[in-house]
Design a protein around this motif. Structure first.
Motif, mmCIF file in Angstrom:
data_model
loop_
_atom_site.group_PDB
_atom_site.id
_atom_site.type_symbol
_atom_site.label_atom_id
_atom_site.label_comp_id
_atom_site.label_asym_id
_atom_site.label_seq_id
_atom_site.Cartn_x
_atom_site.Cartn_y
_atom_site.Cartn_z
ATOM 1 N N GLN A 1 -0.656 -31.273 -5.137
ATOM 2 C CA GLN A 1 -1.621 -32.283 -5.588
ATOM 3 C C GLN A 1 -1.329 -32.744 -7.014
ATOM 4 O O GLN A 1 -2.184 -33.356 -7.646
ATOM 5 C CB GLN A 1 -3.042 -31.703 -5.521
ATOM 6 N N GLU B 1 -1.859 -36.498 -7.768
ATOM 7 C CA GLU B 1 -3.286 -36.810 -7.763
ATOM 8 C C GLU B 1 -3.949 -36.326 -9.050
ATOM 9 O O GLU B 1 -4.753 -37.044 -9.666
ATOM 10 C CB GLU B 1 -3.943 -36.159 -6.556
ATOM 11 N N ILE C 1 -9.847 -41.433 -6.444
ATOM 12 C CA ILE C 1 -8.509 -40.807 -6.433
ATOM 13 C C ILE C 1 -8.503 -39.492 -5.673
ATOM 14 O O ILE C 1 -7.606 -39.218 -4.877
ATOM 15 C CB ILE C 1 -8.005 -40.582 -7.872
ATOM 16 N N GLY C 2 -9.527 -38.683 -5.923
ATOM 17 C CA GLY C 2 -9.529 -37.349 -5.324
ATOM 18 C C GLY C 2 -10.192 -37.295 -3.969
ATOM 19 O O GLY C 2 -10.152 -36.263 -3.304
#
Length: 257
Positions: free
Chosen positions: A202, A205, A254-255
């Motif tokens: 991730q 991100e 975004i997350g």
């Protein structure tokens, strides 16, 4: 060395006492000079409390919107509404077309329509975004209040203070160099770095989230300076509140919660 360490501990205690309603034992000595340097650390403390409580309510099955509303109410309670009050006063001031009267209106303790509207919008954005935020993403809960206060620090250091006295004047006197801001920035980058190290899949991100939060914090500080030609204690609070609100929205974008 021991004496220096104690002064730092007293300042951290002073920062907690000033920026929050968290009870501090009366016997603890407090030092309030230079407490703005610890604002980001206080933000991380607030975020930790909120994040843990959010996870606990989620784990017992509380519905998302109800859980979110409780967390936002706790958020206001922990800060004593300090920054929200500044955001409301700032909104009332900016609603005045005569730029020369804006500071005068902001100093009025009576909340106007625009101040009330701004509070509603901030709380609505936070509540809606929090209801979509995954309670297991504790690091986001910790990071967002901290970035709000990093924006405040940037505003204190980077832009002029508009009043000879006021509740933010002693902050401006204490933050004179980038060296007073840099430790907070390093702390926030380290928080994201640890999260990326724990979840390398991730990392992109996490980088996007961190860059977005930094842009929101700096952009909020710039925008209020652009509107007023500087900052006051009220606009410091507005920077915190709007950075937190839009950072939550960015986290959802975004997350994906």
């Amino acid at each position: 060395m021991g004496g220096v360490a104690m002064i730092w501990i007293w300042r951290i205690g002073g920062a907690i006492a000033f920026y929050t309603s968290i009870p501090i034992p009366r016997s603890w000595p407090l030092e309030f000079s230079g407490i703005a340097r610890f604002a980001t650390l206080v933000g991380m403390l607030i975020g930790t409390i909120l994040g843990v409580m959010n996870w606990c309510l989620w784990s017992v099955g509380m519905p998302n919107f109800t859980r979110s509303s409780v967390i936002i109410a706790l958020w206001v309670a922990i800060t004593g509404g300090l920054h929200l009050d500044g955001a409301m006063d700032t909104a009332d001031g900016l609603s005045v077309m005569d730029r020369d009267r804006r500071l005068e209106v902001m100093s009025d303790s009576v909340t106007g329509a625009f101040g009330a509207i701004s509070a509603i919008l901030i709380l609505l954005l936070k509540t809606a975004a929090m209801s979509s935020l995954d309670p297991q993403h504790l690091w986001m809960a910790i990071a967002i209040p901290a970035w709000g206060r990093a924006g405040q620090l940037w505003a204190i250091w980077r832009y002029p203070y508009l009043k000879p006295t006021g509740k933010g004047a002693f902050h401006k006197a204490a933050i004179q160099s980038y060296k007073d801001v840099l430790p907070s920035l390093i702390l926030l980058i380290a928080l994201s770095g640890v999260q990326a190290a724990l979840n390398p899949q991730q990392s992109i991100e996490i980088l996007s989230l961190t860059l977005g939060w930094a842009a929101i914090a700096g952009g909020s500080a710039w925008w209020f300076n652009h509107q007023l030609g500087g900052h006051t204690g009220d606009t410091y609070g507005a920077v915190v509140e709007w950075t937190e609100a839009w950072s939550l929205v960015w986290a959802i974008l975004i997350g994906n919660g």
